[in-house]
Design a protein around this motif. Structure first.
Motif, PDB file in Angstrom:
ATOM      1  N   VAL A   1     -13.046 -36.590  -4.762  1.00 16.43           N
ATOM      2  CA  VAL A   1     -13.208 -35.261  -4.173  1.00 16.43           C
ATOM      3  C   VAL A   1     -11.858 -34.586  -4.006  1.00 16.43           C
ATOM      4  CG1 VAL A   1     -14.048 -34.003  -2.164  1.00 16.43           C
ATOM      5  CG2 VAL A   1     -15.347 -35.938  -3.025  1.00 16.43           C
ATOM      6  N   GLU A   2     -10.848 -35.363  -3.685  1.00 21.76           N
ATOM      7  CA  GLU A   2      -9.516 -34.777  -3.517  1.00 21.76           C
ATOM      8  C   GLU A   2      -9.037 -34.116  -4.809  1.00 21.76           C
ATOM      9  OE1 GLU A   2      -6.285 -33.678  -1.250  1.00 21.76           O
ATOM     10  OE2 GLU A   2      -8.108 -34.702  -0.596  1.00 21.76           O
ATOM     11  N   VAL A   3      -9.414 -34.689  -5.941  1.00 20.64           N
ATOM     12  CA  VAL A   3      -9.043 -34.094  -7.226  1.00 20.64           C
ATOM     13  C   VAL A   3      -9.736 -32.747  -7.398  1.00 20.64           C
ATOM     14  CG1 VAL A   3      -9.139 -34.394  -9.733  1.00 20.64           C
ATOM     15  CG2 VAL A   3      -8.615 -36.351  -8.261  1.00 20.64           C
ATOM     16  N   LEU A   4     -10.988 -32.663  -6.966  1.00 21.17           N
ATOM     17  CA  LEU A   4     -11.705 -31.383  -7.010  1.00 21.17           C
ATOM     18  C   LEU A   4     -10.999 -30.345  -6.147  1.00 21.17           C
ATOM     19  CD1 LEU A   4     -14.145 -29.546  -7.623  1.00 21.17           C
ATOM     20  CD2 LEU A   4     -15.305 -30.612  -5.675  1.00 21.17           C
ATOM     21  N   PHE A   5     -10.616 -30.717  -4.938  1.00 23.81           N
ATOM     22  CA  PHE A   5      -9.931 -29.778  -4.060  1.00 23.81           C
ATOM     23  C   PHE A   5      -8.600 -29.332  -4.668  1.00 23.81           C
ATOM     24  CE2 PHE A   5     -12.111 -31.827  -0.118  1.00 23.81           C
ATOM     25  CZ  PHE A   5     -13.292 -31.189  -0.434  1.00 23.81           C
ATOM     26  N   ASP A   6      -7.888 -30.269  -5.289  1.00 22.73           N
ATOM     27  CA  ASP A   6      -6.619 -29.916  -5.949  1.00 22.73           C
ATOM     28  C   ASP A   6      -6.855 -28.932  -7.087  1.00 22.73           C
ATOM     29  OD1 ASP A   6      -5.248 -31.621  -4.250  1.00 22.73           O
ATOM     30  OD2 ASP A   6      -5.066 -33.243  -5.720  1.00 22.73           O
ATOM     31  N   ALA A   7      -7.918 -29.162  -7.860  1.00 18.91           N
ATOM     32  CA  ALA A   7      -8.223 -28.281  -8.994  1.00 18.91           C
ATOM     33  C   ALA A   7      -8.611 -26.887  -8.516  1.00 18.91           C
ATOM     34  CB  ALA A   7      -9.343 -28.891  -9.837  1.00 18.91           C
ATOM     35  N   LEU A   8      -9.368 -26.818  -7.438  1.00 19.29           N
ATOM     36  CA  LEU A   8      -9.743 -25.513  -6.891  1.00 19.29           C
ATOM     37  C   LEU A   8      -8.515 -24.769  -6.379  1.00 19.29           C
ATOM     38  CD1 LEU A   8     -13.002 -26.496  -4.986  1.00 19.29           C
ATOM     39  CD2 LEU A   8     -12.839 -25.127  -7.067  1.00 19.29           C
ATOM     40  N   GLU A   9      -7.619 -25.488  -5.739  1.00 18.04           N
ATOM     41  CA  GLU A   9      -6.391 -24.863  -5.251  1.00 18.04           C
ATOM     42  C   GLU A   9      -5.574 -24.297  -6.404  1.00 18.04           C
ATOM     43  OE1 GLU A   9      -2.815 -25.885  -2.107  1.00 18.04           O
ATOM     44  OE2 GLU A   9      -3.700 -27.520  -3.250  1.00 18.04           O
ATOM     45  N   ALA A  10      -5.468 -25.051  -7.481  1.00 18.34           N
ATOM     46  CA  ALA A  10      -4.705 -24.590  -8.645  1.00 18.34           C
ATOM     47  C   ALA A  10      -5.330 -23.337  -9.246  1.00 18.34           C
ATOM     48  CB  ALA A  10      -4.624 -25.701  -9.686  1.00 18.34           C
ATOM     49  N   ARG A  11      -6.634 -23.297  -9.322  1.00 16.09           N
ATOM     50  CA  ARG A  11      -7.308 -22.138  -9.898  1.00 16.09           C
ATOM     51  C   ARG A  11      -7.199 -20.909  -9.001  1.00 16.09           C
ATOM     52  NH1 ARG A  11      -8.648 -26.160 -12.533  1.00 16.09           N
ATOM     53  NH2 ARG A  11      -9.649 -26.092 -14.588  1.00 16.09           N
ATOM     54  N   LEU A  12      -7.302 -21.113  -7.709  1.00 16.04           N
ATOM     55  CA  LEU A  12      -7.178 -19.983  -6.794  1.00 16.04           C
ATOM     56  C   LEU A  12      -5.773 -19.395  -6.823  1.00 16.04           C
ATOM     57  CD1 LEU A  12      -9.245 -21.407  -3.826  1.00 16.04           C
ATOM     58  CD2 LEU A  12      -9.755 -19.292  -5.059  1.00 16.04           C
ATOM     59  N   LYS A  13      -4.781 -20.240  -6.962  1.00 17.55           N
ATOM     60  CA  LYS A  13      -3.402 -19.755  -6.987  1.00 17.55           C
ATOM     61  C   LYS A  13      -3.039 -19.128  -8.323  1.00 17.55           C
ATOM     62  CE  LYS A  13      -1.586 -22.778  -3.376  1.00 17.55           C
ATOM     63  NZ  LYS A  13      -0.677 -23.882  -3.005  1.00 17.55           N
ATOM     64  N   ALA A  14      -3.796 -19.489  -9.374  1.00 16.50           N
ATOM     65  CA  ALA A  14      -3.483 -18.972 -10.701  1.00 16.50           C
ATOM     66  C   ALA A  14      -4.133 -17.625 -10.981  1.00 16.50           C
ATOM     67  CB  ALA A  14      -3.911 -19.976 -11.769  1.00 16.50           C
ATOM     68  N   ARG A  15      -5.118 -17.242 -10.159  1.00 20.20           N
ATOM     69  CA  ARG A  15      -5.830 -15.990 -10.399  1.00 20.20           C
ATOM     70  C   ARG A  15      -5.671 -15.076  -9.190  1.00 20.20           C
ATOM     71  NH1 ARG A  15     -10.107 -16.063  -7.200  1.00 20.20           N
ATOM     72  NH2 ARG A  15     -11.351 -14.474  -8.241  1.00 20.20           N
ATOM     73  N   PRO A  16      -5.260 -13.825  -9.417  1.00 16.37           N
ATOM     74  CA  PRO A  16      -5.169 -12.903  -8.276  1.00 16.37           C
ATOM     75  C   PRO A  16      -6.562 -12.516  -7.789  1.00 16.37           C
ATOM     76  CG  PRO A  16      -4.725 -11.752 -10.330  1.00 16.37           C
ATOM     77  CD  PRO A  16      -4.844 -13.199 -10.682  1.00 16.37           C
ATOM     78  N   ALA A  17      -6.742 -12.504  -6.487  1.00 16.82           N
ATOM     79  CA  ALA A  17      -8.025 -12.091  -5.933  1.00 16.82           C
ATOM     80  C   ALA A  17      -8.240 -10.599  -6.183  1.00 16.82           C
ATOM     81  CB  ALA A  17      -8.065 -12.394  -4.438  1.00 16.82           C
ATOM     82  N   ARG A  18      -9.444 -10.230  -6.588  1.00 14.89           N
ATOM     83  CA  ARG A  18      -9.755  -8.816  -6.815  1.00 14.89           C
ATOM     84  C   ARG A  18      -9.875  -8.096  -5.482  1.00 14.89           C
ATOM     85  NH1 ARG A  18     -14.804  -8.761 -10.859  1.00 14.89           N
ATOM     86  NH2 ARG A  18     -15.450 -10.398  -9.402  1.00 14.89           N
ATOM     87  N   THR A  19      -9.312  -6.905  -5.436  1.00 15.87           N
ATOM     88  CA  THR A  19      -9.370  -6.099  -4.219  1.00 15.87           C
ATOM     89  C   THR A  19     -10.574  -5.156  -4.293  1.00 15.87           C
ATOM     90  OG1 THR A  19      -7.894  -4.437  -5.162  1.00 15.87           O
ATOM     91  CG2 THR A  19      -6.884  -6.224  -3.896  1.00 15.87           C
ATOM     92  N   PHE A  20     -10.917  -4.545  -3.160  1.00 14.81           N
ATOM     93  CA  PHE A  20     -12.077  -3.658  -3.117  1.00 14.81           C
ATOM     94  C   PHE A  20     -11.726  -2.421  -2.316  1.00 14.81           C
ATOM     95  CE2 PHE A  20     -15.872  -1.885  -1.209  1.00 14.81           C
ATOM     96  CZ  PHE A  20     -16.742  -1.830  -2.286  1.00 14.81           C
TER      97      PHE A  20
END
Length: 207
Positions: free
Chosen positions: A3-22
């Motif tokens: 599970v820790e690997v999943l959390f690490d992967a999610l963190e990497a993806r979130l940091k690699a993509r800018p959140a869309r604004t509204f």
């Protein structure tokens, strides 16, 4: 995959993509922030939701992520999300591992939500504030990825039709802004390589 690997992967993806604004033309939106809490228990990743008391003036009885409106003491939206999580559930902000930010989400009450994803302790030692929370709901992540629990309706908002998603887990129905945030998060999860290897593990019995 742990599970820790999943959390690490999610963190990497979130940091690699800018959140869309509204933005909503012609309307000033109030700022709010929530935390989408993840945790691991016995090798299974979970998502945590709260249910709002039925006596509240707004969104009574609805399922939500811990959070609320930004206050003057909050320097950033992240501080809002962590403060509200601590106030609603007794989870100290220092015990949250923040993975990143999802896309901004509007509400029909004219808020712009900044949704953060974070990992909380998996010990289940919550201290719910009865003024804001009447139920803590823990749902295995794999259950939320089951397409059979989702239905979509067409609703009108600001003169335009849009899809409204409903996630049904046992007797619990998650919809509205919470479901929009959840859907954004689940779209990120399914892109993690080999994620099915982890999520195909047996789930605990019961809703």
């Amino acid at each position: 995959m742990r599970v820790e690997v999943l959390f690490d992967a999610l963190e990497a993806r979130l940091k690699a993509r800018p959140a869309r604004t509204f933005e909503l033309p012609g309307r000033a939106l109030r700022e709010a922030a929530v935390l989408l809490p993840l945790f691991e228990r016995q090798g299974v990743p979970y998502v945590l939701f709260t249910r709002r008391p039925t006596n509240l003036r707004t969104h009574a009885g609805q399922y939500a992520f811990p959070g609320g409106g930004q206050e003057a003491r909050d320097v950033t939206p992240l501080e809002t999300a962590l403060r509200e999580t601590e106030e609603e559930l007794g989870i100290a902000r220092g015990d949250v591992r923040v993975l990143g930010l999802l896309d901004e989400t509007p509400t029909t009450s004219s808020y712009r939500i900044h949704p953060y994803v974070g990992v909380i302790p998996g010990d289940g030692k919550y201290v719910p504030n009865p003024m804001e929370v009447d139920l803590v709901l823990e749902v295995p992540l794999a259950a939320l990825l089951d397409p059979s629990i989702v239905r979509v309706e067409r609703h009108m908002w600001e003169g335009l039709e849009h899809d409204v998603h409903f996630y049904t887990h046992g007797e619990h129905v998650i919809w509205g802004a919470t479901a929009r945030i959840l859907r954004n998060f689940l779209q990120l999860v399914v892109d993690v390589p080999d994620v099915r290897d982890l999520l195909d593990a047996p789930l605990p019995a019961g809703p």
